[in-house]
Scaffold this motif. Structure first.
Motif, PDB file in Angstrom:
ATOM      1  N   PHE A 136       3.931  -6.308 -12.256  1.00 58.11           N
ATOM      2  CA  PHE A 136       4.927  -5.507 -11.341  1.00 58.11           C
ATOM      3  C   PHE A 136       5.000  -4.011 -11.489  1.00 58.11           C
ATOM      4  CE2 PHE A 136       6.191  -9.959 -11.994  1.00 58.11           C
ATOM      5  CZ  PHE A 136       6.749 -10.125 -10.699  1.00 58.11           C
ATOM      6  N   ALA A 137       4.810  -3.559 -10.316  1.00 59.98           N
ATOM      7  CA  ALA A 137       4.929  -1.701 -10.376  1.00 59.98           C
ATOM      8  C   ALA A 137       5.552  -1.318  -9.420  1.00 59.98           C
ATOM      9  CB  ALA A 137       3.355  -1.350 -10.219  1.00 59.98           C
TER      10      ALA A 137
ATOM     11  N   THR B 264       3.783  -4.636  -5.571  1.00 66.14           N
ATOM     12  CA  THR B 264       4.488  -3.155  -5.825  1.00 66.14           C
ATOM     13  C   THR B 264       5.636  -3.215  -4.835  1.00 66.14           C
ATOM     14  OG1 THR B 264       2.996  -2.303  -4.119  1.00 66.14           O
ATOM     15  CG2 THR B 264       2.104  -2.262  -6.396  1.00 66.14           C
ATOM     16  N   VAL B 265       6.134  -4.400  -4.134  1.00 65.20           N
ATOM     17  CA  VAL B 265       6.901  -4.170  -2.997  1.00 65.20           C
ATOM     18  C   VAL B 265       8.359  -3.728  -3.410  1.00 65.20           C
ATOM     19  CG1 VAL B 265       6.136  -6.285  -1.950  1.00 65.20           C
ATOM     20  CG2 VAL B 265       8.141  -6.379  -3.420  1.00 65.20           C
TER      21      VAL B 265
ATOM     22  N   GLY C  83       1.163   4.258   2.708  1.00 60.92           N
ATOM     23  CA  GLY C  83       2.624   5.216   2.201  1.00 60.92           C
ATOM     24  C   GLY C  83       3.821   4.460   1.803  1.00 60.92           C
ATOM     25  N   GLY C  84       4.183   3.564   2.468  1.00 64.62           N
ATOM     26  CA  GLY C  84       5.349   2.906   1.876  1.00 64.62           C
ATOM     27  C   GLY C  84       6.731   3.851   2.215  1.00 64.62           C
ATOM     28  N   ARG C  85       7.175   3.982   1.145  1.00 66.32           N
ATOM     29  CA  ARG C  85       8.467   4.984   1.605  1.00 66.32           C
ATOM     30  C   ARG C  85       8.077   6.339   1.256  1.00 66.32           C
ATOM     31  NH1 ARG C  85      11.839   2.214  -3.147  1.00 66.32           N
ATOM     32  NH2 ARG C  85       9.817   1.231  -3.665  1.00 66.32           N
TER      33      ARG C  85
ATOM     34  N   CYS D  22       0.794  -1.154  -0.158  1.00 64.55           N
ATOM     35  CA  CYS D  22       0.141   0.072  -0.055  1.00 64.55           C
ATOM     36  C   CYS D  22       0.889   1.091  -0.076  1.00 64.55           C
ATOM     37  CB  CYS D  22      -0.745  -0.268   1.013  1.00 64.55           C
ATOM     38  SG  CYS D  22      -2.404   1.334   1.010  1.00 64.55           S
ATOM     39  N   GLY D  23       2.080   1.244  -0.976  1.00 64.10           N
ATOM     40  CA  GLY D  23       2.570   2.378  -1.124  1.00 64.10           C
ATOM     41  C   GLY D  23       1.745   3.082  -2.224  1.00 64.10           C
TER      42      GLY D  23
END
Length: 495
Positions: A458-459, A274-275, A43-45, A14-15
């Motif tokens: 993949f994203a 999306t990792v 938000g992730g990073r 969930c970035g």
């Protein structure tokens, strides 16, 4: 939607990339979209915090190239998150190649204040050589393998001629200033050394017009706005994924099964992963079954992923000029141009040579952001905060010559030891080519079949061919994979 089909789509992470993909799919009418997030937050990073009364960005801090071509700029504008100056046509039209002219203060390790004018020759040489890296987009055109080797060689050679009329002390000081800027350049690529950046691959990155800007109320405001437009039950938090079973490896009607660490097994038609690349590098062997194709694995290994940390430091009063925007520290005892230190455990603090200045808050909080990357940043993360604070105190006192300066408090990012990132963002490591970035975005199965295409997509920033390492790149890739699925279902009902 052009079809009555409503596939089950799982998004891992969930970035901002995962959120962007979910946005696109939900707005297109897809009703079975679910995000699985390993942590307890979105938000992730992207992660905003405060130090005193000053908003600080633990993660993403800038809109790189705030102009109409930048979707991050457009979203931030639509949510009314931008500062007034970023909205001006003039700001959006300026092409500074993500290198806006900042007002500097310079200090030397002998405790001397250096005039900006006296350091201009070093700045000019650095910018000129850095710009010249763009001529090596083809590996056949260069005998240099890395950006670092090219820049250090050119600096040594050109300095001898340019500064021949200067005395030896001045020439050495200017070369030391060059080293300072080279260390700071490492932060832009989240790399230990520019020796690790492929010279030809370095030009794959494309900058956008506009002078970089921040979001005054914090980047997390963007996440909050995006999340407010999604169904409240769309995200499952604290739900790490242990394995993605694809390619008919599980019984049942769905081609993909997502196995979570809590034991839950989720059937899906499509999964968008999306990792961060750092997580993929460490866990790809257990995260996918069957394993990823060999060419995709090779690209995951070849593409670089490093650490860029920030150390925010609050002071009672500023020891820099009122108009200063960036502070450079020049170590005078470094005999050669270098962006590394000789002993990381003993001298890690020597890699921190640049502070950017936060605008003073209304309550009078004075905060600097120190930038550090590579193995030195990784080592810093292992230290207690009090030891980091003591090192920062000694650093500032050494360069200002003022033994009374004492930080009020500090705040450090720690992206390398974060178990869901293992670093900050990607870079073109030695040997990396456009083919690797293309492989990163390729969905599985590699060769689509009519019966079960697009099982795993993949994203994320490390899957964009020219905007890697950026928030806008992450957003675009989330949209790209959502559009890939939307187009697939449109095409499936086309006459």
């Amino acid at each position: 939607m052009a079809t009555s089909a409503d596939p089950k789509i799982v998004i891992i992470g969930c970035g901002v990339s995962g959120i962007a993909a979910a946005h696109r799919l939900v707005k297109a009418g897809y009703g079975h979209v679910r995000i699985l997030e390993a942590t307890g937050r979105s938000g992730g990073r992207i992660k905003t915090a405060t130090l005193g009364s000053t908003i600080t960005e633990i993660g993403a801090a800038y809109i790189h190239g705030p102009s109409e071509e930048n979707p991050l700029f457009c979203l931030s504008r639509d949510y009314d998150l931008l500062p007034p100056e970023a909205l001006t046509p003039k700001n959006q039209a300026v092409d500074v190649d993500e290198d806006p002219p900042l007002v500097p203060n310079w200090f030397s390790s002998s405790g001397q204040r250096l005039s900006a004018e006296s350091m201009e020759p070093a700045e000019e040489l650095f910018r000129e050589i850095l710009d010249n890296t763009s001529q090596f987009q083809n590996r056949k055109n260069t005998s240099w393998e890395s950006v670092g080797h090219f820049m250090r060689t050119k600096a040594q050679n050109q300095a001898a001629g340019r500064w021949k009329d200067e005395d030896e002390t001045t020439r050495q000081l200017l070369l030391s200033a060059f080293s300072t800027m080279l260390k700071f350049e490492c932060c832009g690529s989240a790399t230990h050394s520019m020796d690790d950046i492929d010279l030809a691959g370095f030009s794959m990155y494309k900058s956008l017009r506009g002078v970089d800007c921040t979001l005054p109320r914090g980047f997390e405001r963007l996440i909050e706005n995006l999340m407010s437009e999604l169904p409240s039950d769309l995200v499952t938090y604290n739900c790490p994924v242990s394995c993605v079973h694809w390619s008919n490896t599980e019984c049942g009607s769905s081609p993909v099964t997502v196995e979570c660490e809590n034991g839950e097994r989720i059937s899906a038609d499509h999964v968008i992963v999306t990792v961060p690349l750092g997580y993929l590098k460490k866990h790809h062997s257990s995260l996918f079954y069957p394993p990823l194709p060999a060419h995709k694995l090779k690209s995951i290994e070849t593409l670089g992923f490093g650490t860029c940390d920030k150390i925010f430091v609050e002071f009672e009063s500023p020891w820099w000029d009122a108009d200063c925007e960036i502070i450079y520290l020049v170590w005078e005892d470094e005999e050669t141009v270098s962006d590394q230190v000789s002993d990381v455990s003993e001298s890690w603090i020597r890699k921190l040579v640049t502070f950017t200045v936060h605008k003073p808050s209304e309550t009078g909080s004075h905060v600097l952001c120190g930038w550090i990357c590579g193995h030195e940043a990784e080592y810093m993360e292992t230290l207690p905060e009090e030891e980091v604070r003591e090192s920062i105190t000694n650093l500032v006192r050494t360069f200002t010559g003022n033994d009374t300066i004492t930080p009020k408090r500090i705040l450090c990012s720690r992206w390398f030891t974060d178990p869901w990132t293992y670093g900050s963002y990607c870079h073109p490591a030695i040997g990396c080519t456009a083919k690797d970035l293309k492989n990163m975005m390729e969905p599985l199965p590699s060769q689509e079949t009519l019966s079960q295409p697009l099982q795993v997509l993949f994203a994320g920033e490390a899957t964009h061919p020219c905007f890697y390492s950026t928030v806008h790149g992450a957003i675009i890739t989330g949209w790209r994979e959502a559009d890939r699925l939307i187009t697939h279902y449109w095409a499936s009902v086309s006459p």
